[in-house]
Design an enzyme around this catalytic site. Structure first.
Site, PDB file in Angstrom:
ATOM      1  N   LYS A 107       0.813  -1.240   0.013  1.00 50.91           N
ATOM      2  CA  LYS A 107      -0.056  -0.046   0.058  1.00 50.91           C
ATOM      3  C   LYS A 107       0.968   1.327   0.002  1.00 50.91           C
ATOM      4  O   LYS A 107       0.453   2.289  -0.359  1.00 50.91           O
ATOM      5  CB  LYS A 107      -1.101  -0.153   1.119  1.00 50.91           C
ATOM      6  CG  LYS A 107      -2.197  -1.080   0.932  1.00 50.91           C
ATOM      7  CD  LYS A 107      -3.040  -0.822   2.003  1.00 50.91           C
ATOM      8  CE  LYS A 107      -4.358  -1.844   1.776  1.00 50.91           C
ATOM      9  NZ  LYS A 107      -3.933  -3.171   1.957  1.00 50.91           N
TER      10      LYS A 107
HETATM   11  C1  LIG Z   1      -4.687  -4.423   1.386  1.00 54.22           C
HETATM   12  C2  LIG Z   1      -3.752  -5.657   1.491  1.00 54.22           C
HETATM   13  C3  LIG Z   1      -4.244  -6.667   0.392  1.00 54.22           C
HETATM   14  C4  LIG Z   1      -5.335  -6.776  -0.601  1.00 54.22           C
HETATM   15  O1  LIG Z   1      -5.203  -5.796  -1.529  1.00 54.22           O
HETATM   16  P1  LIG Z   1      -6.431  -5.248  -2.442  1.00 54.22           P
HETATM   17  O2  LIG Z   1      -5.831  -4.087  -3.322  1.00 54.22           O
HETATM   18  O3  LIG Z   1      -7.352  -4.692  -1.358  1.00 54.22           O
HETATM   19  O4  LIG Z   1      -7.074  -6.438  -3.027  1.00 54.22           O
HETATM   20  C5  LIG Z   1      -3.329  -7.759   0.449  1.00 54.22           C
HETATM   21  N1  LIG Z   1      -2.360  -8.002   1.392  1.00 54.22           N
HETATM   22  C6  LIG Z   1      -1.978  -7.022   2.268  1.00 54.22           C
HETATM   23  C7  LIG Z   1      -0.915  -7.277   3.059  1.00 54.22           C
HETATM   24  C8  LIG Z   1      -2.699  -5.732   2.216  1.00 54.22           C
HETATM   25  O5  LIG Z   1      -2.539  -4.883   2.952  1.00 54.22           O
END
Ligand SMILES: *Cc1c(COP(=O)(O)O)cnc(C)c1O
Length: 436
Positions: A107
């Site tokens: 993220k």
């Molecule tokens: C947010 C997140 C996901 C999921 O990603 P999306 O874009 O919401 O599908 C998977 N793994 C981790 C560690 C995350 O923080």
């Protein structure tokens, strides 16, 4: 780049407007009206470029009319200041490590790019942008660290007391500068309710320029395309031209960005959407019925999403044609027991420790290979977070192998600070009004 709303295809807004609104009034999602093609010459020579150069090329293809080239280049070099290595596990198996940014999760790509885009559009003298975020742990850290030190912005994070992990708490409470953390005596839902009420409050809206900077913002999607191109470049350098990506999915933003990269011209054989038992999408692809459900808690809790918000974007990318989508997207689900088996198998097979989300992507790649024995593509599973963020999931012998990255050890010596509030809105409102 002009954008429409998935609920109103005639709507046209600028990129800047889409960034600051996050979501159209009609509660759809913004999507680009036209998806340009990256030039074939660039793709044919992509292995000669660095992640930052690839990011610039992709971003300028999309945003050249919105941000002058030099400014965009500087913005990308500042935002994407860490690498995304595709680590080779065996001849045809790679783990794409997306956790080398400040919050140790993928993220960071979205949050860092979005914060700098917002700061860029906030010209000198414009009113301070106030970002309010409720977090159960991970998103808050990425947003806080993404906006840390970004001029003309301030972030207020609300997190539930006693319900975030020690590393997450460090990432929320040691920042200082333009970041403030509030520990709420309540649950994540209480935190979210406070933030929602603040956005609906006339007095607060009159005084502050509030934004949620939330995960469906179009400026978070764009930077996530960069690492798909960059992975293709890394594989091409090794003579591997066919690639299958397996993406651990919750809100489907990450895989949505992969599919946007595909539509921009990235050659990919197949995308695998790997979910936990919150399996709205695999059920849909099996049955043709799209039925959301309340989320169920799992080991891979960042994927505990019963109504994936970006799915409508993905459908739009394929002109709402499920059959053409199914040619490119396969989806599998795995439960917690299988997740643990996956973690142990990656450890014994490759001596590699994968977080629970990553393990699900691994299991999905293996299942795809079993079902498609003739496909000899290179398989890349995305690692969305560093294992150290989920210390309670691992058997002790595996947990003992997890190395704590220096981003975390550096925080341990810093003073922690959070303000304490209850769940009543009046208390939160007076905090916002008076603690300037
Ligand atoms: C947010 C997140 C996901 C999921 O990603 P999306 O874009 O919401 O599908 C998977 N793994 C981790 C560690 C995350 O923080």
């Amino acid at each position: 780049m002009k954008l429409y709303s998935t609920n109103n295809k005639d709507l046209r807004v600028s990129f800047k407007e889409a960034v600051f609104n996050s979501m159209p009034q009609d509660k759809g999602l913004y999507m680009p009206v036209e998806i340009p093609q990256l030039d074939a010459e660039f793709i044919a020579n992509i292995e000669k470029y660095s992640l930052q150069e690839i990011a610039f090329k992709v971003a300028s293809t999309l945003l050249k009319d919105e941000i002058p080239t030099e400014d965009l280049k500087a913005l990308i070099d500042d935002a994407i200041n860490f690498e995304a290595p595709a680590v080779k596990l065996d001849d045809k198996t790679f783990v794409l490590e997306l956790f080398h940014g400040p919050s140790l999760a993928f993220k960071d790509f979205g949050a860092r790019f979005m914060s700098r885009i917002m700061a860029y559009f906030l010209k000198d003298g414009e009113q301070l942008l106030d970002v309010l975020v409720a977090t159960s742990g991970d998103t808050g850290g990425a947003v806080a660290l993404g906006f840390l030190g970004v001029p003309n912005t301030r972030v207020t994070i609300l997190y539930p007391e006693g319900k975030v992990s020690p590393i997450q708490e460090l990432q929320l409470t040691t920042n200082g500068q333009n970041i403030r953390a509030i520990e709420v005596k309540g649950t994540f839902d209480d935190c979210q309710a406070l933030v929602k009420q603040a956005f609906a409050d006339d007095e607060l809206n009159a005084k502050f320029r509030l934004t949620s900077a939330n995960s469906i913002n179009i400026s978070r999607l764009i930077p996530q395309t960069f690492y798909y191109f960059n992975t293709y470049a890394q594989l091409k350098k090794q003579g591997l031209n066919n690639v299958v990506f397996s993406v651990p999915s919750g809100n489907f933003g990450n895989i949505g960005a992969g599919l946007l990269a595909y539509k921009l011209g990235l050659p990919v054989k197949q995308f695998i959407a790997a979910t936990n038992i919150n399996d709205t999408v695999p059920r849909f692809l099996e049955s043709g019925i799209y039925e959301t459900k309340p989320s169920t808690q799992t080991y891979s809790n960042a994927m505990d999403v019963g109504a994936p918000s970006n799915w409508v974007r993905i459908m739009n990318l394929f002109g709402d044609d499920v059959e053409s989508l199914k040619k490119v997207v396969t989806s599998y689900r795995f439960n917690d027991e299988e997740t643990l088996v996956g973690i142990k198998e990656i450890d014994s097979r490759f001596n590699y420790v994968a977080c629970p989300h990553t393990a699900i992507a691994y299991l999905a790649i293996e299942k795809f290979r079993t079902e498609n024995p003739k496909d000899d593509s290179a398989a890349v599973f995305l690692s969305t977070a560093h294992a150290c963020k989920f210390p309670d999931i691992f058997p002790v012998d595996i947990a003992s192998k997890i190395e704590i990255p220096e981003q975390v050890t550096a925080l341990e010596s810093l003073p922690q600070h959070a303000d304490n509030l209850g769940v009543d809105f009046e208390g939160f409102k007076s905090y916002l009004l008076n603690k300037a």
